[in-house]
Design a protein around this motif. Structure first.
Motif, PDB file in Angstrom:
ATOM      1  N   PRO A 123     -10.147   8.543  -2.012  1.00 16.78           N
ATOM      2  CA  PRO A 123      -8.995   8.548  -2.016  1.00 16.78           C
ATOM      3  C   PRO A 123      -7.601   9.713  -2.657  1.00 16.78           C
ATOM      4  O   PRO A 123      -6.926   9.949  -2.693  1.00 16.78           O
ATOM      5  CB  PRO A 123      -8.396   7.337  -2.493  1.00 16.78           C
ATOM      6  CG  PRO A 123      -9.817   5.766  -2.140  1.00 16.78           C
ATOM      7  CD  PRO A 123     -10.245   6.595  -1.916  1.00 16.78           C
ATOM      8  N   TYR A 147       0.256  -0.887  -0.057  1.00 19.13           N
ATOM      9  CA  TYR A 147       0.116  -0.263  -0.036  1.00 19.13           C
ATOM     10  C   TYR A 147       0.906   1.277   0.057  1.00 19.13           C
ATOM     11  O   TYR A 147       1.828   1.193   0.503  1.00 19.13           O
ATOM     12  CB  TYR A 147      -1.396  -0.269   1.237  1.00 19.13           C
ATOM     13  CG  TYR A 147      -1.916  -1.341   1.509  1.00 19.13           C
ATOM     14  CD1 TYR A 147      -2.714  -1.291   0.495  1.00 19.13           C
ATOM     15  CD2 TYR A 147      -1.541  -2.589   1.943  1.00 19.13           C
ATOM     16  CE1 TYR A 147      -3.391  -2.593   0.404  1.00 19.13           C
ATOM     17  CE2 TYR A 147      -1.963  -3.115   2.242  1.00 19.13           C
ATOM     18  CZ  TYR A 147      -3.301  -3.601   1.067  1.00 19.13           C
ATOM     19  OH  TYR A 147      -3.947  -4.804   1.226  1.00 19.13           O
ATOM     20  N   SER A 186      -2.995   5.163   1.768  1.00 12.67           N
ATOM     21  CA  SER A 186      -3.567   4.262   2.143  1.00 12.67           C
ATOM     22  C   SER A 186      -2.449   3.168   3.144  1.00 12.67           C
ATOM     23  O   SER A 186      -2.832   2.767   3.737  1.00 12.67           O
ATOM     24  CB  SER A 186      -3.887   3.069   1.249  1.00 12.67           C
ATOM     25  OG  SER A 186      -4.659   3.885   0.574  1.00 12.67           O
ATOM     26  N   THR A 210     -10.197   6.134   6.441  1.00 12.68           N
ATOM     27  CA  THR A 210     -10.410   5.873   4.767  1.00 12.68           C
ATOM     28  C   THR A 210     -11.525   5.665   4.516  1.00 12.68           C
ATOM     29  O   THR A 210     -11.413   5.498   2.871  1.00 12.68           O
ATOM     30  CB  THR A 210      -9.748   4.278   5.259  1.00 12.68           C
ATOM     31  OG1 THR A 210      -8.384   4.146   6.139  1.00 12.68           O
ATOM     32  CG2 THR A 210      -9.895   3.424   3.932  1.00 12.68           C
ATOM     33  N   ARG A 242      -7.271  12.662   0.053  1.00 19.01           N
ATOM     34  CA  ARG A 242      -6.639  12.029   0.671  1.00 19.01           C
ATOM     35  C   ARG A 242      -5.185  11.770   1.064  1.00 19.01           C
ATOM     36  O   ARG A 242      -3.808  12.402   0.783  1.00 19.01           O
ATOM     37  CB  ARG A 242      -6.364  10.417   1.559  1.00 19.01           C
ATOM     38  CG  ARG A 242      -8.065  10.044   2.409  1.00 19.01           C
ATOM     39  CD  ARG A 242      -8.040   8.501   3.210  1.00 19.01           C
ATOM     40  NE  ARG A 242      -7.361   7.735   1.891  1.00 19.01           N
ATOM     41  CZ  ARG A 242      -7.713   6.898   1.846  1.00 19.01           C
ATOM     42  NH1 ARG A 242      -9.015   6.649   1.569  1.00 19.01           N
ATOM     43  NH2 ARG A 242      -6.612   6.057   1.279  1.00 19.01           N
ATOM     44  N   ASP A 243      -5.359  10.990  -0.757  1.00 18.10           N
ATOM     45  CA  ASP A 243      -3.967  11.489  -1.215  1.00 18.10           C
ATOM     46  C   ASP A 243      -3.246  12.506  -1.693  1.00 18.10           C
ATOM     47  O   ASP A 243      -2.156  12.956  -1.388  1.00 18.10           O
ATOM     48  CB  ASP A 243      -3.751   9.954  -2.657  1.00 18.10           C
ATOM     49  CG  ASP A 243      -3.129   8.060  -2.042  1.00 18.10           C
ATOM     50  OD1 ASP A 243      -3.373   8.166  -0.910  1.00 18.10           O
ATOM     51  OD2 ASP A 243      -3.527   7.693  -2.588  1.00 18.10           O
TER      52      ASP A 243
END
Length: 178
Positions: A127, A99, A103, A123, A130-131
């Protein structure tokens, strides 16, 4: 009508709290690797932010679920599994899976002790969001937190948590099983 509005004002917050509580309990369990699968966290060994995260994980992981390795010392393993070697991300290896980016961080939190593992509930944030935040911080981490000239050499009991310092039997490679 007043009764309906009043009921919604009472039930909606209660349902929200119940949903969040359930997510905080279930998300970490969902993210944990299967029993017997080690978690190997590969990090940028000269980055102060990454080093701080490793210390945070080590302090909050009383079961010693996570082992650590500086990416600079494990490029062969990272190349073999197809993970980036450009130090742009944490890499969490769990069995045959790895990951990256947020993540990796959130799955690492999921195997820690309470209350830290509850943070893995993030989570549920998409994504892409978040990323994006992860990559922004990663891009400026040296300017914000500094860096070392070389990878630190752990000592004492903490040393046993690192892949390159075997103290007893040789560790099993999570990819090949050897």
């Amino acid at each position: 009508l007043y009764l309906v509005i009043y009921s919604m004002r009472v039930f909606l917050p209660a349902m929200t709290v119940a949903t969040i509580s359930l997510a905080v309990k279930m998300v970490p369990e969902f993210l944990e690797p299967p029993p017997g699968v080690e978690s190997w966290l590969m990090f940028d060994g000269v980055c102060n932010l990454c080093d701080g995260f490793v210390n945070f994980v080590a302090d909050g992981d009383s079961k010693r679920n996570v082992r650590f390795g500086a990416q600079q010392r494990h490029t062969e393993l990272l190349e073999r599994i197809g993970a980036p070697t450009d130090l742009s991300t944490l890499v969490l290896i769990q069995g045959e899976n790895f990951y990256l980016y947020s993540s990796a961080a959130l799955r690492t939190l999921a195997v820690m002790d309470w209350p830290y593992r509850s943070l893995s509930v993030f989570t549920l944030v998409p994504p892409v969001v978040r990323d994006s935040v992860y990559r922004l911080v990663a891009r400026y981490r040296y300017q914000l937190f500094g860096r070392q000239e070389s990878c630190r050499v752990p000592s004492g009991d903490f040393k046993r948590r690192f892949l390159e310092y075997e103290h007893e039997a040789a560790s099993v490679d999570p990819i090949s099983g050897a």
